[in-house]
Design a protein around this motif. Structure first.
Motif, PDB file in Angstrom:
ATOM      1  N   LEU A 119       2.638 -10.165 -10.164  1.00  0.00           N
ATOM      2  CA  LEU A 119       2.176  -8.783 -10.300  1.00  0.00           C
ATOM      3  C   LEU A 119       1.220  -8.420  -9.164  1.00  0.00           C
ATOM      4  O   LEU A 119       1.276  -7.308  -8.620  1.00  0.00           O
ATOM      5  CB  LEU A 119       1.484  -8.583 -11.646  1.00  0.00           C
ATOM      6  CG  LEU A 119       2.379  -8.511 -12.885  1.00  0.00           C
ATOM      7  CD1 LEU A 119       1.544  -8.523 -14.154  1.00  0.00           C
ATOM      8  CD2 LEU A 119       3.257  -7.264 -12.839  1.00  0.00           C
ATOM      9  N   TYR A 120       0.354  -9.347  -8.794  1.00  0.00           N
ATOM     10  CA  TYR A 120      -0.600  -9.095  -7.703  1.00  0.00           C
ATOM     11  C   TYR A 120       0.121  -8.888  -6.375  1.00  0.00           C
ATOM     12  O   TYR A 120      -0.195  -7.961  -5.620  1.00  0.00           O
ATOM     13  CB  TYR A 120      -1.574 -10.260  -7.606  1.00  0.00           C
ATOM     14  CG  TYR A 120      -2.580 -10.126  -6.487  1.00  0.00           C
ATOM     15  CD1 TYR A 120      -3.601  -9.182  -6.564  1.00  0.00           C
ATOM     16  CD2 TYR A 120      -2.514 -10.942  -5.369  1.00  0.00           C
ATOM     17  CE1 TYR A 120      -4.535  -9.056  -5.556  1.00  0.00           C
ATOM     18  CE2 TYR A 120      -3.448 -10.822  -4.352  1.00  0.00           C
ATOM     19  CZ  TYR A 120      -4.452  -9.884  -4.444  1.00  0.00           C
ATOM     20  OH  TYR A 120      -5.365  -9.757  -3.433  1.00  0.00           O
ATOM     21  N   LEU A 121       1.096  -9.736  -6.090  1.00  0.00           N
ATOM     22  CA  LEU A 121       1.846  -9.611  -4.840  1.00  0.00           C
ATOM     23  C   LEU A 121       2.635  -8.304  -4.797  1.00  0.00           C
ATOM     24  O   LEU A 121       2.705  -7.646  -3.746  1.00  0.00           O
ATOM     25  CB  LEU A 121       2.781 -10.807  -4.670  1.00  0.00           C
ATOM     26  CG  LEU A 121       2.091 -12.167  -4.487  1.00  0.00           C
ATOM     27  CD1 LEU A 121       3.134 -13.288  -4.423  1.00  0.00           C
ATOM     28  CD2 LEU A 121       1.224 -12.166  -3.234  1.00  0.00           C
ATOM     29  N   VAL A 122       3.222  -7.925  -5.917  1.00  0.00           N
ATOM     30  CA  VAL A 122       3.941  -6.652  -5.981  1.00  0.00           C
ATOM     31  C   VAL A 122       2.975  -5.489  -5.762  1.00  0.00           C
ATOM     32  O   VAL A 122       3.282  -4.527  -5.051  1.00  0.00           O
ATOM     33  CB  VAL A 122       4.665  -6.511  -7.340  1.00  0.00           C
ATOM     34  CG1 VAL A 122       5.230  -5.098  -7.509  1.00  0.00           C
ATOM     35  CG2 VAL A 122       5.789  -7.533  -7.450  1.00  0.00           C
ATOM     36  N   ALA A 123       1.781  -5.585  -6.362  1.00  0.00           N
ATOM     37  CA  ALA A 123       0.776  -4.531  -6.194  1.00  0.00           C
ATOM     38  C   ALA A 123       0.388  -4.383  -4.719  1.00  0.00           C
ATOM     39  O   ALA A 123       0.330  -3.265  -4.195  1.00  0.00           O
ATOM     40  CB  ALA A 123      -0.457  -4.844  -7.034  1.00  0.00           C
ATOM     41  N   LEU A 124       0.131  -5.501  -4.045  1.00  0.00           N
ATOM     42  CA  LEU A 124      -0.242  -5.439  -2.635  1.00  0.00           C
ATOM     43  C   LEU A 124       0.866  -4.809  -1.795  1.00  0.00           C
ATOM     44  O   LEU A 124       0.600  -3.986  -0.916  1.00  0.00           O
ATOM     45  CB  LEU A 124      -0.570  -6.841  -2.113  1.00  0.00           C
ATOM     46  CG  LEU A 124      -1.867  -7.483  -2.589  1.00  0.00           C
ATOM     47  CD1 LEU A 124      -2.076  -8.811  -1.872  1.00  0.00           C
ATOM     48  CD2 LEU A 124      -3.067  -6.569  -2.351  1.00  0.00           C
ATOM     49  N   ARG A 125       2.088  -5.200  -2.060  1.00  0.00           N
ATOM     50  CA  ARG A 125       3.203  -4.684  -1.271  1.00  0.00           C
ATOM     51  C   ARG A 125       3.381  -3.178  -1.485  1.00  0.00           C
ATOM     52  O   ARG A 125       3.528  -2.416  -0.518  1.00  0.00           O
ATOM     53  CB  ARG A 125       4.494  -5.419  -1.619  1.00  0.00           C
ATOM     54  CG  ARG A 125       5.716  -4.904  -0.857  1.00  0.00           C
ATOM     55  CD  ARG A 125       6.932  -5.758  -1.078  1.00  0.00           C
ATOM     56  NE  ARG A 125       8.090  -5.226  -0.374  1.00  0.00           N
ATOM     57  CZ  ARG A 125       8.335  -5.377   0.915  1.00  0.00           C
ATOM     58  NH1 ARG A 125       7.478  -6.054   1.662  1.00  0.00           N
ATOM     59  NH2 ARG A 125       9.417  -4.859   1.468  1.00  0.00           N
ATOM     60  N   LEU A 126       3.357  -2.741  -2.734  1.00  0.00           N
ATOM     61  CA  LEU A 126       3.570  -1.323  -3.014  1.00  0.00           C
ATOM     62  C   LEU A 126       2.414  -0.468  -2.498  1.00  0.00           C
ATOM     63  O   LEU A 126       2.642   0.624  -1.956  1.00  0.00           O
ATOM     64  CB  LEU A 126       3.751  -1.104  -4.512  1.00  0.00           C
ATOM     65  CG  LEU A 126       5.036  -1.676  -5.124  1.00  0.00           C
ATOM     66  CD1 LEU A 126       5.129  -1.329  -6.605  1.00  0.00           C
ATOM     67  CD2 LEU A 126       6.276  -1.160  -4.380  1.00  0.00           C
ATOM     68  N   VAL A 127       1.188  -0.958  -2.640  1.00  0.00           N
ATOM     69  CA  VAL A 127       0.046  -0.206  -2.122  1.00  0.00           C
ATOM     70  C   VAL A 127       0.096  -0.135  -0.604  1.00  0.00           C
ATOM     71  O   VAL A 127      -0.202   0.905  -0.005  1.00  0.00           O
ATOM     72  CB  VAL A 127      -1.281  -0.835  -2.599  1.00  0.00           C
ATOM     73  CG1 VAL A 127      -2.470  -0.176  -1.912  1.00  0.00           C
ATOM     74  CG2 VAL A 127      -1.424  -0.693  -4.113  1.00  0.00           C
ATOM     75  N   PHE A 128       0.487  -1.240   0.034  1.00  0.00           N
ATOM     76  CA  PHE A 128       0.603  -1.247   1.495  1.00  0.00           C
ATOM     77  C   PHE A 128       1.656  -0.249   1.968  1.00  0.00           C
ATOM     78  O   PHE A 128       1.442   0.509   2.921  1.00  0.00           O
ATOM     79  CB  PHE A 128       0.959  -2.654   1.979  1.00  0.00           C
ATOM     80  CG  PHE A 128       1.101  -2.756   3.474  1.00  0.00           C
ATOM     81  CD1 PHE A 128      -0.008  -2.646   4.295  1.00  0.00           C
ATOM     82  CD2 PHE A 128       2.345  -2.966   4.049  1.00  0.00           C
ATOM     83  CE1 PHE A 128       0.112  -2.739   5.673  1.00  0.00           C
ATOM     84  CE2 PHE A 128       2.481  -3.057   5.422  1.00  0.00           C
ATOM     85  CZ  PHE A 128       1.359  -2.942   6.237  1.00  0.00           C
ATOM     86  N   GLN A 129       2.816  -0.227   1.287  1.00  0.00           N
ATOM     87  CA  GLN A 129       3.859   0.726   1.646  1.00  0.00           C
ATOM     88  C   GLN A 129       3.386   2.155   1.421  1.00  0.00           C
ATOM     89  O   GLN A 129       3.681   3.047   2.234  1.00  0.00           O
ATOM     90  CB  GLN A 129       5.124   0.442   0.828  1.00  0.00           C
ATOM     91  CG  GLN A 129       5.826  -0.846   1.207  1.00  0.00           C
ATOM     92  CD  GLN A 129       7.022  -1.133   0.329  1.00  0.00           C
ATOM     93  OE1 GLN A 129       7.155  -0.583  -0.775  1.00  0.00           O
ATOM     94  NE2 GLN A 129       7.905  -2.006   0.784  1.00  0.00           N
ATOM     95  N   HIS A 130       2.659   2.375   0.342  1.00  0.00           N
ATOM     96  CA  HIS A 130       2.146   3.714   0.059  1.00  0.00           C
ATOM     97  C   HIS A 130       1.145   4.150   1.126  1.00  0.00           C
ATOM     98  O   HIS A 130       1.161   5.304   1.566  1.00  0.00           O
ATOM     99  CB  HIS A 130       1.484   3.734  -1.318  1.00  0.00           C
ATOM    100  CG  HIS A 130       0.822   5.040  -1.656  1.00  0.00           C
ATOM    101  ND1 HIS A 130       1.538   6.173  -1.990  1.00  0.00           N
ATOM    102  CD2 HIS A 130      -0.486   5.399  -1.695  1.00  0.00           C
ATOM    103  CE1 HIS A 130       0.703   7.169  -2.227  1.00  0.00           C
ATOM    104  NE2 HIS A 130      -0.539   6.721  -2.053  1.00  0.00           N
ATOM    105  N   GLU A 131       0.273   3.217   1.557  1.00  0.00           N
ATOM    106  CA  GLU A 131      -0.712   3.546   2.578  1.00  0.00           C
ATOM    107  C   GLU A 131      -0.052   3.876   3.910  1.00  0.00           C
ATOM    108  O   GLU A 131      -0.513   4.750   4.640  1.00  0.00           O
ATOM    109  CB  GLU A 131      -1.691   2.375   2.759  1.00  0.00           C
ATOM    110  CG  GLU A 131      -2.688   2.222   1.639  1.00  0.00           C
ATOM    111  CD  GLU A 131      -3.658   3.390   1.565  1.00  0.00           C
ATOM    112  OE1 GLU A 131      -4.130   3.846   2.621  1.00  0.00           O
ATOM    113  OE2 GLU A 131      -3.923   3.866   0.450  1.00  0.00           O
ATOM    114  N   ARG A 132       1.026   3.201   4.236  1.00  0.00           N
ATOM    115  CA  ARG A 132       1.718   3.465   5.502  1.00  0.00           C
ATOM    116  C   ARG A 132       2.396   4.827   5.496  1.00  0.00           C
ATOM    117  O   ARG A 132       2.494   5.483   6.534  1.00  0.00           O
ATOM    118  CB  ARG A 132       2.759   2.378   5.773  1.00  0.00           C
ATOM    119  CG  ARG A 132       2.147   1.008   6.030  1.00  0.00           C
ATOM    120  CD  ARG A 132       3.159   0.032   6.559  1.00  0.00           C
ATOM    121  NE  ARG A 132       3.630   0.426   7.892  1.00  0.00           N
ATOM    122  CZ  ARG A 132       4.512  -0.272   8.605  1.00  0.00           C
ATOM    123  NH1 ARG A 132       5.036  -1.380   8.102  1.00  0.00           N
ATOM    124  NH2 ARG A 132       4.884   0.132   9.789  1.00  0.00           N
TER     125      ARG A 132
END
Length: 344
Positions: free
Chosen positions: A153-166
């Motif tokens: 869940l943590y890794l998915v959160a980081l990936r989705l937040v990173f994509q959202h920030e980009r």
């Protein structure tokens, strides 16, 4: 007050001072490294600063289950730090005198807040299941199967937040990163060196904190759940407070909020790491079920912060803080009182 209690208090507050000072240096150097790599301010706060300022919680938790044999202190520290980090939002709202916190903060933090609700709720569910008669946590070599789910869940959160920030366009405030001039003058390698030195100091203090905390609990005849949830959690959260106040001074509010919410995500991952380090069985099966109250308090507080980020209230109560902050403080006090009164 006897000499043994004074000595325990001295150890405890020396550790607190070391964590606070070295943790702040960790955050500063981590921020500079992140900027050198071209990361956004929100991402630096969520991922990089959150991981380094949560280093005391990580080391304290592992030390608690290995050296101090106190799983309640380990879990209380991780979950209590989540509650305290959300309580720091009240401090931020109070310090910001010109405009309420939720009027100035980016709504992009809603995504990390939502993942915080999911991860904390998942932990609360597993704590309550452990206290259910006849239920046994599925495990492999003493590690609960909930632990890899938490990490995923943590890794998915980081990936989705990173994509959202980009995808999200940067605001003018985010474009003006703090420490930009200093980052040019100081090489990344120098920052990495200072980062490692600060990490060693935080590590040394973090290892001893649970031992001093267990001794303090015994000396004061307080329950260890309360010691872990309040005193040790507050001490290991001092780096987050130092970074938050510094970010406000540098007008990097999104970085500060991202650090607090990101630290909560990482704190939940620490529970999975503690589970691996705890060799007496599944961690959540050997703790007080009252920790579920702390986890659910963090869920409620995160939900309140998300309401503030979405609704963006502009009124203040007695020209001090908004109603969201008052609600956050009320939940925090309720959790503290409940754990003190009924903790094991």
């Amino acid at each position: 007050m006897n000499l043994s209690l004074i000595w325990v208090l001295v150890q405890f507050f020396v550790c607190a001072a070391a964590v606070s000072v070295a943790g702040y240096r960790l955050a500063v150097e981590g921020e500079r490294i992140g900027q050198a790599w071209g990361l956004t301010g929100s991402w630096v706060g969520l991922a990089m600063l959150a991981s380094v300022t949560s280093l005391p919680e990580l080391l304290t938790g592992v030390s608690a289950v290995t050296l101090a044999h106190s799983p309640n202190i380990a879990l209380g520290d991780a979950l209590g730090s989540c509650v305290i980090n959300l309580g720091f939002l009240v401090v931020v709202d109070f310090v910001l005198r010109d405009e309420p916190l939720y009027r100035k903060t980016s709504a992009s933090h809603l995504l990390s807040g939502a993942f915080g609700v999911v991860m904390l709720g998942f932990v609360a569910m597993n704590i309550l299941l452990a206290g259910t008669p006849g239920f046994s946590h599925p495990a492999v070599d003493g590690v609960g199967l909930y632990s890899p789910v938490i990490v995923l869940l943590y890794l998915v959160a980081l990936r989705l937040v990173f994509q959202h920030e980009r995808r999200r366009p940067s605001s003018p405030a985010e474009a003006a990163q703090p420490h930009e001039g200093a980052a040019r003058q100081s090489s990344v390698w120098q920052s990495l060196g200072r980062f490692m030195l600060s990490a060693l100091l935080v590590a040394a203090a973090g290892v001893w904190l649970p031992v001093a905390g267990a001794q303090l609990a015994d000396a004061l005849q307080w329950n260890r759940s309360f010691i872990g949830t309040l005193f040790i959690a507050l001490t290991t959260s001092l780096p987050e407070l130092a970074v938050t106040l510094s970010a406000i001074k540098l007008r990097a509010l999104d970085m500060a909020v991202g650090n607090l919410l990101g630290s909560n995500l990482f704190n939940v991952v620490i529970i999975a790491i503690d589970d691996v380090a705890y060799r007496q069985g599944v961690l959540l099966a050997h703790v007080s079920p009252l920790h579920a109250v702390t986890a659910l308090s963090a869920v409620v507080m995160t939900g309140l912060a998300m309401i503030g980020l979405f609704y963006r209230p502009q009124s203040r109560v007695l020209r001090t803080v908004g109603w969201v902050s008052i609600a956050l403080a009320a939940v925090y006090l309720f959790n503290t009182y409940t754990v003190f009164l009924y903790g094991a």
